[in-house]
Write a protein that holds these residues in place. Structure first.
Motif, PDB file in Angstrom:
ATOM      1  N   VAL A  68       0.488  -1.420   0.157  1.00 34.86           N
ATOM      2  CA  VAL A  68       0.186  -0.429  -0.101  1.00 34.86           C
ATOM      3  C   VAL A  68       0.414   0.999   0.147  1.00 34.86           C
ATOM      4  N   ASP A  69       0.778   1.662  -0.817  1.00 30.66           N
ATOM      5  CA  ASP A  69       1.751   3.622  -0.761  1.00 30.66           C
ATOM      6  C   ASP A  69       0.837   4.241  -0.578  1.00 30.66           C
ATOM      7  N   ARG A  70       1.658   5.483  -0.600  1.00 28.40           N
ATOM      8  CA  ARG A  70       1.329   6.534   0.313  1.00 28.40           C
ATOM      9  C   ARG A  70       0.608   7.196   0.118  1.00 28.40           C
ATOM     10  N   GLY A  71       0.279   7.498  -1.612  1.00 26.87           N
ATOM     11  CA  GLY A  71      -0.551   8.044  -2.316  1.00 26.87           C
ATOM     12  C   GLY A  71      -1.902   7.593  -2.102  1.00 26.87           C
ATOM     13  N   ALA A  72      -2.387   5.815  -2.674  1.00 24.35           N
ATOM     14  CA  ALA A  72      -3.349   5.058  -1.912  1.00 24.35           C
ATOM     15  C   ALA A  72      -4.250   5.735  -0.523  1.00 24.35           C
ATOM     16  N   ILE A  73      -2.662   6.035   0.210  1.00 20.66           N
ATOM     17  CA  ILE A  73      -3.183   5.973   1.987  1.00 20.66           C
ATOM     18  C   ILE A  73      -3.491   8.071   2.035  1.00 20.66           C
ATOM     19  N   GLU A  74      -3.612   8.664   1.392  1.00 21.35           N
ATOM     20  CA  GLU A  74      -3.663   9.805   1.557  1.00 21.35           C
ATOM     21  C   GLU A  74      -5.646   9.645   0.765  1.00 21.35           C
ATOM     22  N   LEU A  75      -5.207   8.896  -0.549  1.00 20.51           N
ATOM     23  CA  LEU A  75      -6.743   8.954  -0.903  1.00 20.51           C
ATOM     24  C   LEU A  75      -7.677   8.823  -0.027  1.00 20.51           C
ATOM     25  N   ALA A  76      -7.251   7.384   0.804  1.00 20.44           N
ATOM     26  CA  ALA A  76      -8.606   6.846   1.877  1.00 20.44           C
ATOM     27  C   ALA A  76      -8.538   8.291   2.739  1.00 20.44           C
ATOM     28  N   ILE A  77      -7.530   8.534   3.872  1.00 19.45           N
ATOM     29  CA  ILE A  77      -7.928   9.501   4.709  1.00 19.45           C
ATOM     30  C   ILE A  77      -8.907  10.744   3.797  1.00 19.45           C
ATOM     31  N   ALA A  78      -8.602  11.164   3.003  1.00 19.21           N
ATOM     32  CA  ALA A  78      -9.263  12.423   2.308  1.00 19.21           C
ATOM     33  C   ALA A  78     -10.764  11.844   2.492  1.00 19.21           C
ATOM     34  N   SER A  79     -11.007  10.451   1.598  1.00 19.49           N
ATOM     35  CA  SER A  79     -12.527  10.484   1.639  1.00 19.49           C
ATOM     36  C   SER A  79     -13.191   9.861   2.488  1.00 19.49           C
ATOM     37  N   GLY A  80     -12.741  10.221   3.727  1.00 21.30           N
ATOM     38  CA  GLY A  80     -13.482   9.777   5.227  1.00 21.30           C
ATOM     39  C   GLY A  80     -12.101   8.815   6.244  1.00 21.30           C
ATOM     40  N   CYS A  81     -11.329   8.622   6.493  1.00 19.60           N
ATOM     41  CA  CYS A  81     -10.683   7.207   6.643  1.00 19.60           C
ATOM     42  C   CYS A  81     -10.277   8.082   7.688  1.00 19.60           C
ATOM     43  N   ARG A  82     -10.598   7.827   8.894  1.00 19.17           N
ATOM     44  CA  ARG A  82      -9.371   8.442   9.903  1.00 19.17           C
ATOM     45  C   ARG A  82      -9.048   8.449  11.405  1.00 19.17           C
ATOM     46  N   THR A  83      -9.102   6.194  11.467  1.00 15.30           N
ATOM     47  CA  THR A  83      -8.047   6.272  12.375  1.00 15.30           C
ATOM     48  C   THR A  83      -7.227   4.685  11.374  1.00 15.30           C
ATOM     49  N   THR A  84      -6.127   4.203  12.504  1.00 18.56           N
ATOM     50  CA  THR A  84      -5.762   3.219  11.364  1.00 18.56           C
ATOM     51  C   THR A  84      -6.294   1.718  11.337  1.00 18.56           C
ATOM     52  N   ARG A  85      -7.732   1.905  12.045  1.00 20.08           N
ATOM     53  CA  ARG A  85      -8.530   0.792  12.118  1.00 20.08           C
ATOM     54  C   ARG A  85      -9.606   0.848  10.257  1.00 20.08           C
ATOM     55  N   ALA A  86      -9.689   2.379  10.168  1.00 20.65           N
ATOM     56  CA  ALA A  86     -10.840   2.384   9.367  1.00 20.65           C
ATOM     57  C   ALA A  86      -9.726   2.055   7.974  1.00 20.65           C
ATOM     58  N   LEU A  87      -8.363   3.300   7.698  1.00 15.15           N
ATOM     59  CA  LEU A  87      -7.606   2.728   6.972  1.00 15.15           C
ATOM     60  C   LEU A  87      -6.745   1.129   6.971  1.00 15.15           C
ATOM     61  N   GLY A  88      -6.640   0.174   8.038  1.00 14.52           N
ATOM     62  CA  GLY A  88      -6.677  -1.074   7.212  1.00 14.52           C
ATOM     63  C   GLY A  88      -7.713  -1.628   6.648  1.00 14.52           C
ATOM     64  N   GLU A  89      -9.114  -1.508   7.968  1.00 13.95           N
ATOM     65  CA  GLU A  89     -10.791  -2.237   6.108  1.00 13.95           C
ATOM     66  C   GLU A  89     -11.057  -1.849   5.302  1.00 13.95           C
ATOM     67  N   ARG A  90      -9.915  -0.330   5.022  1.00 15.39           N
ATOM     68  CA  ARG A  90     -10.030  -0.038   3.454  1.00 15.39           C
ATOM     69  C   ARG A  90      -9.213  -0.464   2.713  1.00 15.39           C
ATOM     70  N   LEU A  91      -7.776  -0.542   3.191  1.00 13.32           N
ATOM     71  CA  LEU A  91      -6.572  -1.536   2.194  1.00 13.32           C
ATOM     72  C   LEU A  91      -6.023  -2.093   2.622  1.00 13.32           C
ATOM     73  N   ARG A  92      -5.863  -2.955   3.755  1.00 15.10           N
ATOM     74  CA  ARG A  92      -5.615  -3.958   4.930  1.00 15.10           C
ATOM     75  C   ARG A  92      -3.716  -3.204   5.804  1.00 15.10           C
ATOM     76  N   ALA A  93      -3.474  -2.060   5.175  1.00 12.03           N
ATOM     77  CA  ALA A  93      -2.615  -1.282   5.936  1.00 12.03           C
ATOM     78  C   ALA A  93      -2.593  -1.504   6.917  1.00 12.03           C
ATOM     79  N   GLY A  94      -1.376  -1.756   7.553  1.00 16.40           N
ATOM     80  CA  GLY A  94      -1.446  -1.948   9.131  1.00 16.40           C
ATOM     81  C   GLY A  94      -2.044  -3.143   9.639  1.00 16.40           C
ATOM     82  N   THR A  95      -2.267  -4.138   8.642  1.00 23.60           N
ATOM     83  CA  THR A  95      -3.411  -5.426   9.338  1.00 23.60           C
ATOM     84  C   THR A  95      -2.731  -6.722   9.450  1.00 23.60           C
ATOM     85  N   ASN A  96      -1.135  -6.074   8.760  1.00 26.07           N
ATOM     86  CA  ASN A  96      -0.080  -7.906   9.456  1.00 26.07           C
ATOM     87  C   ASN A  96       0.551  -7.632  10.859  1.00 26.07           C
TER      88      ASN A  96
END
Length: 904
Positions: A848-876
């Motif tokens: 998962v690259d930084r651009g995808a994370i920034e887009l996810a944050i801009a679209s409403g992900c406000r926690t690491t849990r939310a980023l993990g649910e959408r992108l799987r980032a941080g879930t391993n």
């Protein structure tokens, strides 16, 4: 242990990770085509199924590209018989002409215990040389010496469960989040369950580990003894000492306290010496004094110092005074850097040790080992430790050396001197699983070793837990286990009867028998309970702690909790230690202090991690981290190139300006080699001074100076073939999925750089179609070569970094077997079709690259849990969670600094 096949042509093998000392269990699945996938073993008590990014990618490191598949003599392929005859013959010639001590072995924590055991037995017992040392000298020798001074033996008292049972965890000189991620995640998980758990981080840098810290103490490099001496005085003065424990079970407390009080009598004195705020020190002292269940975890920031042993004993002193040792949730805890550093300690792979935790300073132990091995020429005194070993080679004292599973021409301090010593050595043998390393380039003989996934044996992790490392597939080509090659050389030297091993089980049983031989309890290391196990029981061996004596139903997990130590009188020893600065301090000529260490997704000199493309996506270049004040002082800007000089050597690195560094200090990773960079071999300039007790080098404190390096162009080069870039001022290489990626820069004009790269491309790829784009006025030049409808070579030149594409765009086009018309256009645009915002990969586990994370944050992900649910980032493995939190905070405050070349 082979488990039930999961599908036709597939099987699952329970094995152990090849990286850090956590010793994670793995389930490795191989198929009929040789592909291997790896997941965590949920039943292994070290990791319970979790894996870090490196462990998860182990299966991706097993390709044959670059493997050493046959023995070589003077650069030509040879058979095993000829090669082994040459090794044995040359060793015998050297011994006849110069004596037994003219032969040396330099071994590695990458070896399995069985390999280690045979190497130690052959050199010290039968060849009769004193000079066998291990690269583990670089990571934990100070802990070994500190343990022996305090406990009477090299014994880690606690277990990993103590991290979950503690109320306070003090992390000293340890970036646990990056270097031991699974232990870090165990702490994170416990904090979530029990928010009252407190964490203190003691480290000159603000690292990812500080993400969970209640208190961070960024002390002056090398001032740990002062801090813990002050703590010892405080604990005594506020009545936190366990007087009963101290009186009944320890000795020399008065001397240790007197020395501590004479040097660090109060908080203010400690604050001045350590460069910290008095209030922060007082808060740490109070927290430690008030919290019985305290574990102090320490690692390379403590050990890799000319005062490393004293630092270890300063920490242990605080635990002895409070009686917080060997009981649930408390104790000093050394975490090792390599998968089998502890196993090497068990078999005597340090130059000052004998096998089975016996030592040269005990004549009874020397006699005992000689009789057990029936060793005709057993060395009777310790040999050269690592740094001195290579100086002895340079001086001509040592004429022949066998180097196994390590790369000292990169990893040792003053690495240029090591390379010169090897080049001058009469006879150099290198065993490795890859062919081209900085060290292998100096070899007269190369021996193809089995690698992870092919080896069979045991390793011991940081909590004294012995686990099996089992083969997942046969070794390719003529690769063989190290123990086999050693035994074959022994046979040719006339020692066949003592090295007639049929397999690793034979070696393990002998090792276990020696641990119990004439051991009445005076030696803590004892695994006599498994000394007579069958081959099938060895194959099925479950992880277990040592000691496990033959008269015990189960292993002992924690040690010293009953107040019984391994000293002659059974008492733990306080050791009086005096604070002092590193051997070489900053000067007007070299005003900054260089600290070195690891990156999250890389390992040692990248011989293994460098083979997995996704592990190079987070930090594809070695960066010089420098505080913003120092950067301004030396006219450096983020993304610039800088020359770093010490009295021992130089390097050229890209600059990363940060406030995470303590002013006056810089940090650089130790991974890049001469085979992967123009001038990124950081240890070439590192201070070779050593601890007088342990022989461990001062890898964390080298005086340096920095200066800008002129770069009139920046470049990104991708090639399906590895390139020879001699003559280019700056380049750094990492491996992609189907290509190599090079970051480049130079003092020429962009047009001159174009001509050099175009000539290189033409020489690399024949009968190819050129695609070109030129804007000389803007200094922006791009080109690609397509052959057989596949992309073969692409390069991008710009006057500055803003004119370069992200690496991931053109890299994706190397995957295509045939390039469509629109994909050809995309090559020169530096992107793949459909690409949006990109950037460096943050989560290597899931790409998962930084651009995808920034887009996810801009679209409403406000926690690491939310980023993990959408992108799987941080879930391993969770190693990227601190960076995810930083990105969330950055977006929330609007403090976006734009794209830096250092992280593009």
């Amino acid at each position: 242990m082979l488990l039930q096949p999961v599908a036709r042509g597939q099987q699952i093998v329970r094995t152990t990770c090849a990286y850090c000392g956590v010793g994670c269990g793995l389930l490795a699945t191989s198929d009929e085509h040789g592909s291997v996938t790896v997941v965590g073993d949920p039943q292994h008590p070290a990791n319970f199924g979790r894996l870090c990014s490196k462990g998860s990618a182990l299966g991706e490191t097993l390709g044959l590209d670059g493997r050493l598949l046959a023995p070589e003599i003077d650069g030509r392929p040879a058979g095993w018989d000829e090669t082994l005859d040459r090794v044995a013959g040359r060793f015998q010639e050297v011994i006849a002409a110069h004596g037994r001590d003219a032969v040396a072995f330099y071994v590695s924590g990458q070896l399995l215990t069985e390999d280690y055991y045979v190497a130690n037995k052959l050199l010290k017992g039968f060849i009769g040389s004193r000079h066998l040392d291990t690269n583990s000298r670089l990571c934990m020798a100070s802990s070994v010496t500190g343990h022996r001074r305090a406990f009477g033996s090299d014994t880690v008292p606690g277990v990993y469960e103590d991290l979950e049972q503690a109320d306070l965890i003090v992390l000293v000189g340890s970036n646990l989040a990056w270097c031991h991620p699974i232990l870090f995640q165990r702490i994170v998980a416990e904090r979530e369950r029990r928010p009252t758990l407190r964490v203190v981080v003691i480290d000159p840098r603000r690292t990812a580990t500080c993400d969970i810290a209640d208190l961070h103490l960024p002390l002056v490099a090398g001032s740990d003894v002062a801090l813990f001496n002050g703590l010892l005085v405080h604990l005594h003065d506020v009545g936190a000492a366990d007087r009963t424990f101290v009186n009944r079970h320890t000795s020399d407390v008065d001397q240790a306290l007197a020395t501590a009080r004479a040097t660090m009598p109060d908080v203010e004195t400690v604050a001045r010496f350590c460069g910290l705020a008095s209030a922060d020190i007082a808060a740490f002292f109070a927290l430690f004094a008030q919290t019985e269940k305290t574990v102090t975890v320490y690692s390379q920031g403590v050990n890799q110092s000319s005062a490393g042993t004293d630092k270890v004993n300063a920490i242990i002193n605080a635990h002895l005074l409070t009686g917080r040792i060997g009981r649930a949730g408390m104790g000093p805890f050394s975490v090792t850097g390599q998968p089998n550093a502890m196993g090497g300690r068990e078999v005597g792979a340090l130059a000052n040790q004998l096998a089975a935790h016996m030592t040269y300073d005990d004549t009874a132990s020397v006699d005992r080992v000689r009789r057990f091995w029936n060793a005709p020429h057993l060395a009777i005194s310790g040999g050269h430790k690592a740094v001195d070993l290579f100086r002895a080679i340079e001086a001509g004292e040592i004429k022949a050396i066998w180097i196994m599973a390590t790369n000292p021409a990169v990893s040792l301090p003053d690495a240029g001197r090591v390379a010169r010593a090897l080049e001058a050595c009469d006879f150099v043998v290198v065993s490795d699983f890859v062919r081209d390393t900085d060290t292998a380039r100096h070899a007269d003989v190369l021996l193809p070793a089995a690698g992870w996934g092919e080896k069979d044996g045991t390793v011991t992790n940081s909590e004294r837990r012995i686990s099996r490392q089992r083969p997942v597939r046969p070794a390719p080509g003529l690769a063989r286990p190290d123990w086999w090659a050693l035994s074959e050389v022994a046979r040719r030297m006339g020692f066949a009867e003592s090295f007639a091993y049929r397999g690793p089980g034979d070696i393990f049983r002998e090792h276990a028998r020696l641990s119990a031989f004439e051991n009445d309890g005076a030696r803590a290391f004892n695994i006599g309970a498994v000394a007579d196990i069958s081959d099938s029981a060895y194959d099925a061996l479950e992880p277990f702690h040592w000691p496990w004596r033959a008269d015990q139903d189960a292993p002992r997990r924690r040690l010293f909790g009953d107040g019984t130590f391994v000293t002659p009188d059974g008492r733990g020893r306080f050791v009086a230690v005096t604070p002092r600065a590193p051997r070489h301090a900053a000067t007007d000529e070299f005003p900054l202090i260089l600290n070195t260490g690891r990156y999250r997704d890389q390992w040692h000199t990248m011989t293994r991690t460098g083979r997995a493309a996704r592990l190079s996506t987070h930090r594809p270049e070695p960066l010089l981290a420098i505080h913003s004040h120092d950067a301004a002082r030396y006219d450096l800007v983020d993304g610039d190139l800088a020359r770093i000089e010490s009295r021992w050597g130089t390097a050229t690195l890209r600059v990363s300006v940060t406030t995470d560094q303590r002013p006056g200090t810089v940090f650089a990773p130790m991974h890049w080699t001469g085979t992967l960079s123009a001038a990124g071999r950081v240890n070439e300039m590192v201070n070779p001074q050593t601890d007088p007790h342990s022989g461990q080098p001062e890898l964390k404190a080298t005086p340096v100076r920095v200066s800008p390096v002129l770069a009139r162009w920046q470049g990104l080069v991708l090639s399906r073939q590895k390139l020879a870039l001699d003559g280019h001022a700056y380049w750094v290489a990492v491996r992609g999925a189907d290509h190599w990626c090079y970051e480049m820069a130079g003092p020429e004009t962009p047009h001159a750089a174009w001509e050099k790269l175009a000539a290189l491309a033409t020489a690399t790829v024949s009968s190819a179609e050129w695609l070109q784009y030129r804007d000389p006025a803007a200094g922006r030049l791009r080109a690609a070569l397509v052959a057989g409808e596949r992309l073969q070579f692409a390069f991008y030149i710009a006057a500055d970094a803003t004119g370069l594409p992200s690496r991931s765009g053109p890299a994706a086009l190397f995957d295509h077997q045939r390039l469509a018309v629109d994909q050809r256009r995309a090559i020169l645009a530096g992107r793949s079709l459909g690409q949006g915002i990109q950037g460096p990969v943050v989560c290597a586990c899931h790409g998962v690259d930084r651009g995808a994370i920034e887009l996810a944050i801009a679209s409403g992900c406000r926690t690491t849990r939310a980023l993990g649910e959408r992108l799987r980032a941080g879930t391993n493995c969770g190693s990227c969670l601190p960076e995810l939190r930083a990105l969330l905070a950055e977006q929330a405050t609007g403090s976006h600094h734009g794209k830096s070349k250092a992280f593009a």
